[in-house]
Design a protein around this motif. Structure first.
Motif, PDB file in Angstrom:
ATOM      1  N   SER A 192       2.011  -5.636  20.801  1.00 14.73           N
ATOM      2  CA  SER A 192       2.239  -6.329  22.071  1.00 14.73           C
ATOM      3  C   SER A 192       3.709  -6.675  22.230  1.00 14.73           C
ATOM      4  O   SER A 192       4.330  -7.201  21.300  1.00 14.73           O
ATOM      5  CB  SER A 192       1.390  -7.609  22.118  1.00 14.73           C
ATOM      6  OG  SER A 192       1.663  -8.352  23.288  1.00 14.73           O
ATOM      7  N   TRP A 193       4.265  -6.383  23.411  1.00  8.93           N
ATOM      8  CA  TRP A 193       5.677  -6.647  23.654  1.00  8.93           C
ATOM      9  C   TRP A 193       5.880  -7.514  24.909  1.00  8.93           C
ATOM     10  O   TRP A 193       6.995  -7.706  25.368  1.00  8.93           O
ATOM     11  CB  TRP A 193       6.445  -5.338  23.846  1.00  8.93           C
ATOM     12  CG  TRP A 193       5.691  -4.317  24.658  1.00  8.93           C
ATOM     13  CD1 TRP A 193       5.034  -3.214  24.183  1.00  8.93           C
ATOM     14  CD2 TRP A 193       5.479  -4.316  26.084  1.00  8.93           C
ATOM     15  NE1 TRP A 193       4.438  -2.524  25.214  1.00  8.93           N
ATOM     16  CE2 TRP A 193       4.693  -3.174  26.391  1.00  8.93           C
ATOM     17  CE3 TRP A 193       5.872  -5.156  27.125  1.00  8.93           C
ATOM     18  CZ2 TRP A 193       4.296  -2.869  27.698  1.00  8.93           C
ATOM     19  CZ3 TRP A 193       5.473  -4.855  28.414  1.00  8.93           C
ATOM     20  CH2 TRP A 193       4.700  -3.725  28.694  1.00  8.93           C
ATOM     21  N   ASN A 194       4.784  -8.042  25.466  1.00  9.16           N
ATOM     22  CA  ASN A 194       4.898  -8.779  26.725  1.00  9.16           C
ATOM     23  C   ASN A 194       5.699 -10.066  26.535  1.00  9.16           C
ATOM     24  O   ASN A 194       5.740 -10.651  25.452  1.00  9.16           O
ATOM     25  CB  ASN A 194       3.516  -9.112  27.283  1.00  9.16           C
ATOM     26  CG  ASN A 194       2.660  -9.879  26.292  1.00  9.16           C
ATOM     27  OD1 ASN A 194       2.344  -9.363  25.219  1.00  9.16           O
ATOM     28  ND2 ASN A 194       2.306 -11.098  26.629  1.00  9.16           N
ATOM     29  N   ASN A 195       6.341 -10.501  27.625  1.00  6.47           N
ATOM     30  CA  ASN A 195       7.053 -11.773  27.597  1.00  6.47           C
ATOM     31  C   ASN A 195       6.068 -12.920  27.395  1.00  6.47           C
ATOM     32  O   ASN A 195       4.930 -12.870  27.869  1.00  6.47           O
ATOM     33  CB  ASN A 195       7.825 -11.981  28.904  1.00  6.47           C
ATOM     34  CG  ASN A 195       8.967 -11.003  29.069  1.00  6.47           C
ATOM     35  OD1 ASN A 195       9.467 -10.441  28.097  1.00  6.47           O
ATOM     36  ND2 ASN A 195       9.393 -10.784  30.307  1.00  6.47           N
ATOM     37  N   ILE A 196       6.511 -13.933  26.683  1.00  7.34           N
ATOM     38  CA  ILE A 196       5.700 -15.121  26.449  1.00  7.34           C
ATOM     39  C   ILE A 196       6.528 -16.339  26.844  1.00  7.34           C
ATOM     40  O   ILE A 196       7.755 -16.242  26.981  1.00  7.34           O
ATOM     41  CB  ILE A 196       5.263 -15.198  24.974  1.00  7.34           C
ATOM     42  CG1 ILE A 196       6.480 -15.120  24.032  1.00  7.34           C
ATOM     43  CG2 ILE A 196       4.258 -14.086  24.644  1.00  7.34           C
ATOM     44  CD1 ILE A 196       6.122 -15.210  22.548  1.00  7.34           C
ATOM     45  N   PRO A 197       5.893 -17.501  27.073  1.00  3.47           N
ATOM     46  CA  PRO A 197       6.649 -18.671  27.562  1.00  3.47           C
ATOM     47  C   PRO A 197       7.878 -19.017  26.733  1.00  3.47           C
ATOM     48  O   PRO A 197       8.925 -19.370  27.267  1.00  3.47           O
ATOM     49  CB  PRO A 197       5.597 -19.791  27.503  1.00  3.47           C
ATOM     50  CG  PRO A 197       4.301 -19.090  27.716  1.00  3.47           C
ATOM     51  CD  PRO A 197       4.447 -17.763  27.004  1.00  3.47           C
ATOM     52  N   ASP A 255      12.289 -12.568  27.129  1.00  5.10           N
ATOM     53  CA  ASP A 255      13.153 -11.381  27.040  1.00  5.10           C
ATOM     54  C   ASP A 255      12.541 -10.279  26.176  1.00  5.10           C
ATOM     55  O   ASP A 255      13.191  -9.278  25.878  1.00  5.10           O
ATOM     56  CB  ASP A 255      14.516 -11.803  26.471  1.00  5.10           C
ATOM     57  CG  ASP A 255      15.587 -10.730  26.632  1.00  5.10           C
ATOM     58  OD1 ASP A 255      15.646 -10.092  27.709  1.00  5.10           O
ATOM     59  OD2 ASP A 255      16.361 -10.515  25.683  1.00  5.10           O
ATOM     60  N   ARG A 256      11.291 -10.417  25.796  1.00  2.96           N
ATOM     61  CA  ARG A 256      10.673  -9.458  24.874  1.00  2.96           C
ATOM     62  C   ARG A 256      10.566  -8.055  25.489  1.00  2.96           C
ATOM     63  O   ARG A 256      10.854  -7.057  24.834  1.00  2.96           O
ATOM     64  CB  ARG A 256       9.281  -9.951  24.460  1.00  2.96           C
ATOM     65  CG  ARG A 256       9.311 -11.059  23.434  1.00  2.96           C
ATOM     66  CD  ARG A 256       7.944 -11.747  23.335  1.00  2.96           C
ATOM     67  NE  ARG A 256       6.876 -10.816  23.032  1.00  2.96           N
ATOM     68  CZ  ARG A 256       6.494 -10.445  21.801  1.00  2.96           C
ATOM     69  NH1 ARG A 256       7.125 -10.935  20.743  1.00  2.96           N
ATOM     70  NH2 ARG A 256       5.486  -9.609  21.617  1.00  2.96           N
ATOM     71  N   MET A 257      10.153  -7.979  26.747  1.00 10.55           N
ATOM     72  CA  MET A 257       9.983  -6.676  27.379  1.00 10.55           C
ATOM     73  C   MET A 257      11.307  -5.923  27.442  1.00 10.55           C
ATOM     74  O   MET A 257      11.366  -4.726  27.159  1.00 10.55           O
ATOM     75  CB  MET A 257       9.397  -6.808  28.785  1.00 10.55           C
ATOM     76  CG  MET A 257       9.107  -5.471  29.450  1.00 10.55           C
ATOM     77  SD  MET A 257       8.553  -5.605  31.174  1.00 10.55           S
ATOM     78  CE  MET A 257       7.052  -6.547  30.968  1.00 10.55           C
ATOM     79  N   ARG A 258      12.366  -6.620  27.830  1.00  8.46           N
ATOM     80  CA  ARG A 258      13.680  -5.971  27.904  1.00  8.46           C
ATOM     81  C   ARG A 258      14.085  -5.435  26.531  1.00  8.46           C
ATOM     82  O   ARG A 258      14.528  -4.298  26.399  1.00  8.46           O
ATOM     83  CB  ARG A 258      14.733  -6.950  28.419  1.00  8.46           C
ATOM     84  CG  ARG A 258      16.119  -6.302  28.620  1.00  8.46           C
ATOM     85  CD  ARG A 258      17.216  -7.348  28.819  1.00  8.46           C
ATOM     86  NE  ARG A 258      17.466  -8.094  27.592  1.00  8.46           N
ATOM     87  CZ  ARG A 258      18.295  -7.692  26.626  1.00  8.46           C
ATOM     88  NH1 ARG A 258      18.958  -6.559  26.741  1.00  8.46           N
ATOM     89  NH2 ARG A 258      18.460  -8.422  25.538  1.00  8.46           N
TER      90      ARG A 258
END
Length: 228
Positions: free
Chosen positions: A154-159, A163-166
């Motif tokens: 999983s690479w989705n942004n979290i609170p 910036d994880r997706m970028r």
């Protein structure tokens, strides 16, 4: 401990539609978007994203624009592939319709590129983002790429980290063209695609290539399916 080795040994992967492989195999190289022209049979990328890469400057030598480079990701199941799979699932009109199943990974490694003496540039994230930095330094390759994130599913942004997706979209960029002799192998989603790929490779005179069936490198969404 020498932190270069894990990074230099890291796999890099470029994916393309299986329809594009005959032309790639005939020329013996992957050609950058700005020069590929009519050799690209099936375009899977977003028109808007392609346009932005043609105007996004690479801010370190050898310079030029992002579209002047052959792009490689450091991990499978990229956000770009996710968008392709979701667009297929939703049946969006006017976009590439066939999802991620026909896509073939062409796999190499940082070591192979480095040892061949090819110039390259690393980005620390999505090349379309103004936050993204570029470098041609091996030391920067170690520090700029978020290696733990590349190993996650999983690479989705979290609170706590928006910036994880970028960062998951970090790339190794090779200017102009990439010779196929630097590939370590190929990966596909299904046995049927493996059979199709081996037939294409055999027709091009490539005998006994390394081909892996890796469904875990894909999303595989089908029309109307809901899968989390």
């Amino acid at each position: 401990m020498d932190m270069r080795r894990p990074s230099r040994q890291a796999l890099i992967m470029h994916f393309t539609h299986v329809d594009n492989l005959p032309a790639i195999l005939e020329t013996g190289r992957i050609i950058a978007d700005s020069a590929v022209g009519g050799r690209l049979v099936t375009e899977v990328g977003s028109v808007d994203i392609k346009a932005s890469r043609r105007s996004r400057l690479v801010t370190c030598p050898p310079g030029g624009f992002v579209a002047d480079y052959v792009p490689f990701y450091f991990a499978p199941r990229s956000p770009m592939m996710y968008r392709i799979a979701r667009d297929h699932q939703a049946g969006k009109i006017g976009l590439y319709p066939d999802g991620d199943d026909p896509l073939v990974y062409l796999v190499s490694s940082v070591d192979r590129v480095h040892q061949a003496g090819l110039p390259w540039v690393v980005s620390d994230g999505n090349c379309a983002s103004v936050l993204t930095r570029f470098s041609g330094s091996l030391d920067d390759l170690v520090s700029m790429v978020d290696w733990p994130l590349m190993r996650e599913i999983s690479w989705n942004n979290i609170p706590e980290d928006q910036d994880r997706m970028r960062r998951r979209m970090a790339e190794l960029l090779v200017p102009r063209e990439f010779p196929l002799e630097l590939l370590a192998g190929y990966s596909v989603r299904t046995r049927a695609r493996e059979t199709q790929l081996r037939r294409l490779l055999r027709s091009a005179g490539i005998i006994n290539p390394y081909v892996a069936v890796r469904p875990d490198w894909y999303y595989g969404y089908t029309r109307g399916e809901v899968r989390e």
